[in-house]
Design an enzyme around this catalytic site. Structure first.
Site, PDB file in Angstrom:
ATOM      1  N   GLU A   1       0.836  -1.214   0.000  1.00 53.21           N
ATOM      2  CA  GLU A   1       0.000   0.000   0.000  1.00 53.21           C
ATOM      3  C   GLU A   1       0.868   1.260   0.000  1.00 53.21           C
ATOM      4  OE1 GLU A   1      -2.834  -0.344  -0.883  1.00 53.21           O
ATOM      5  OE2 GLU A   1      -3.329  -2.390  -0.300  1.00 53.21           O
TER       6      GLU A   1
ATOM      7  N   ASP B   1       3.345  -4.534  -5.715  1.00 52.06           N
ATOM      8  CA  ASP B   1       3.774  -5.837  -5.191  1.00 52.06           C
ATOM      9  C   ASP B   1       5.290  -5.907  -5.081  1.00 52.06           C
ATOM     10  OD1 ASP B   1       1.334  -7.035  -4.741  1.00 52.06           O
ATOM     11  OD2 ASP B   1       1.336  -8.229  -6.583  1.00 52.06           O
TER      12      ASP B   1
END
Length: 651
Positions: free
Chosen positions: A500, A563
């Site tokens: 995030e 990611d």
């Protein structure tokens, strides 16, 4: 305006332990960790997938349904007035006999309004009511933070959704439309006969609906185009937008809804409005009218009888490969908790998460942000000027954990009228929520609001708020547990947290500053290099075969960058702990992506989801990390080997 979710409906990992196939670790990490699980896992008939995310969703569903049975039985006292109203509404959703008795009658007055329309002048006269009541219209309006001035709201004027999942489905060579449109046709025709239309009239209405949908399709964005959401920011003078069509008086409708006339409107899809004059013609009015009516019937199907719910879900189940609908009881729970999402989330967060866990997880997020800041400081490709700006953005990042401090005031306005039908109460709530939404106009943006309830198994980054949000539901095994080693936790929730944070620096998020405003803070040279690195990430995933189709590297690039950054940052944090165990780190990373899904669901996600398939998220990203090679002795020729020159390293 935009939030960037961690998993957005992609189920993965599982808390249940299965043996790791040691012989496969250097060939296929995901299969080594999850192969034994996949052999015995079965997808429930009312699911499109199974796996860890979905296991957590199912566990929370089971827990809350049991608690709310006690609530209905009087064994559990509502903790606040909002929960008392939720109890009344849940009672209505569970009153299946009452829903059967009401039948389609509550919907009829809304259909009569649509049927009464003879031309665009009539639609124009009804337009404000339609917006206030949530009846579909060929021009959608919303009030959301201005992407260049996120303290204030802007008017967004957009195109409606298509019947098929994406505009690419409308291409002549896409076989999916040939399978899906007949299912949609059959479902919609059946629903119309259930509300009282003859077979012939129903068939005509649905055919006209599809005709108008086909006219819209060439002028809207594909999922790939929409994924580059910075390109949604296209401000125009409202007068210029309104002048695109003489069929509807957009300025008057906006003024009535907002109580003011904005100077400008933002068009996420300007090409649609270039075509709107050709779409909203007198000759097309019957198509538009049918389209409004059919969409209204479909939208109501979940709040009417059991037959309506079953038939109304046919197309969605075909899209995802789900074999059967949820049970009546589960559907009633999801309907009630959907309307009272933040109320249910407040209950779940306080009972099953609590303040102590909130503080503990917050500390972990702050640690991850610290690791990220150190990585930025040591970055070898950013200039000092851009690096300083990146650190400022990171330091200004807002962190929300567990559940909000207070329930959103919207829910205090929801009052159940037990003398009225479920449909009527749901409609009243919709109108209250729409009034509040349009009522944001002219007020400062409330940055305390959450876009997800605490019982949601997910997490997100909001570029407009420059905030990361971790609902309570994701903060459990296999992502996080005090019973797991630090390396296991870093491979799970640590990677989620850093994922995030990485969204603040992905190809979209990097274009917003520390205040959440669309604003370039990069030097030209750094931005050009970042775009080259993003292109390398696109190339790494693009064209990989999966579920009989291919991965779209452009559609998934922002999530893949996040990611990659999340995993490398979490790896560094794991290595700093005294009990470092990189084997456990990588194994839990693969474990959280555990997923078994129908072919239809996997193919749907490949077309529309900004996330790569779960298996590839597990397998491809680790190939970019040198520590993975030493941990599992991966050598040239092994399935998990990637040449050093091809390893993508961004953050």
């Amino acid at each position: 305006m935009h939030t960037t979710h961690f998993a957005a409906g992609q189920p993965g990992g599982s808390a249940t332990t299965f043996p790791v196939d040691e012989s496969l670790l250097n060939q296929d990490l995901y299969d080594a960790v999850n192969g034994k699980w996949a052999e015995q896992a079965t997808i429930p008939a009312d699911h499109a997938s199974t796996g860890g995310f979905m296991d957590l969703v199912d566990n929370i569903e089971h827990t809350l349904m049991a608690d709310f049975d006690d609530l209905l039985a009087g064994k559990l006292t509502p903790a606040n007035p909002e929960m008392a109203e939720f109890k009344k509404f849940y009672t209505l959703t569970r009153d299946f006999a009452g829903r059967e008795q009401a039948g389609a009658a509550p919907l009829k007055p809304y259909l009569a309004k649509i049927e009464a329309l003879q031309n665009f002048a009539d639609l124009n006269a009804a337009l404000v009511d339609f917006y206030r009541e949530g009846i579909p219209t060929p021009i959608t309006l919303s009030v959301d933070p201005d992407m260049k001035d996120t303290s204030n709201y802007a008017l967004y004027v957009d195109a409606p959704n298509l019947i098929l999942p994406d505009k690419t489905y409308y291409a002549k060579d896409n076989p999916a439309a040939k399978q899906l449109l007949p299912i949609y046709t059959q479902m919609a025709t059946k629903l119309l006969t259930m509300v009282g239309y003859s077979e012939d009239d129903a068939a005509k209405l649905v055919d006209q609906t599809k005709q108008f949908d086909a006219l819209i399709a060439p002028h809207v964005k594909s999922s790939e185009e929409a994924a580059d959401y910075v390109k949604d920011y296209n401000p125009f003078p409202l007068a210029d937008v309104a002048a695109k069509t003489d069929a509807l008086d957009l300025t008057s409708a906006v003024t009535a809804l907002l109580g003011a006339t904005p100077d400008q409107a933002i068009l996420p899809q300007p090409t649609y409005f270039d075509a709107i004059g050709d779409l909203l013609t007198p000759a097309n009015f019957p198509l538009v009218k049918s389209w409004i009516l059919v969409k209204t019937v479909l939208g109501a199907s979940g709040t009417l009888t059991e037959d309506f719910r079953q038939v109304g879900g046919t197309y969605g189940r075909a899209l995802s490969g789900q074999k059967q609908a949820r049970s009546q009881e589960k559907a009633a729970y999801y309907l009630a908790s959907g309307y009272f999402s933040q109320v249910v989330g407040d209950y779940y967060g306080r009972k099953y998460f609590g303040e102590a866990a909130k503080a503990d997880v917050r500390k972990m997020v702050l640690k991850m942000a610290g690791v990220y800041q150190n990585r930025l400081a040591a970055n070898d490709w950013l200039s000092e000027a851009t690096r300083k700006k990146a650190v400022v953005k990171l330091q200004k990042l807002t962190i929300k954990v567990g559940y909000p401090d207070k329930i959103d005031p919207l829910y205090a306005k929801f009052k159940v009228d037990t003398t009225k039908s479920l449909f009527d109460n749901a409609q009243a709530f919709d109108e209250i929520a729409l009034a509040e939404h349009f009522g944001h106009w002219g007020h400062p943006v409330d940055r305390e609001k959450w876009d997800m309830s605490a019982n949601t198994v997910n997490a997100y980054y909001s570029p407009s708020n420059n905030e990361i949000v971790f609902p309570a539901a994701i903060l459990q095994k296999p992502f996080y547990s005090l019973e797991q080693s630090s390396s296991t936790n870093y491979g799970g929730i640590g990677a989620v947290m850093a994922h995030e944070i990485s969204h603040a620096f992905d190809n979209n998020g990097a274009q917003f500053d520390e205040f959440g405003n669309l604003n370039n803070w990069w030097t030209d040279a750094d931005l050009a290099h970042f775009k080259d690195l993003s292109q390398a990430m696109i190339k790494e995933f693009d064209g990989i075969d999966f579920a009989g189709q291919k991965v779209n590297g452009k559609l998934t690039v922002s999530e893949n960058i996040a990611d990659a950054g999340g995993l490398s940052c979490a790896l560094e944090a794991a290595k700093s702990a005294a009990d470092v165990d990189l084997r456990a780190f990588f194994i839990n990373w693969a474990n959280v992506w555990r997923m078994k899904a129908t072919t239809e669901y996997m193919q749907l996600l490949l077309s529309i989801d900004v996330h790569a398939p779960a298996k590839l998220r597990a397998d491809v990203q680790v190939k970019n990390l040198d520590d993975f090679y030493t941990t599992f002795n991966v050598q040239p020729g092994d399935g998990m080997y990637l040449k050093p020159a091809d390893r993508v390293k961004i953050w």
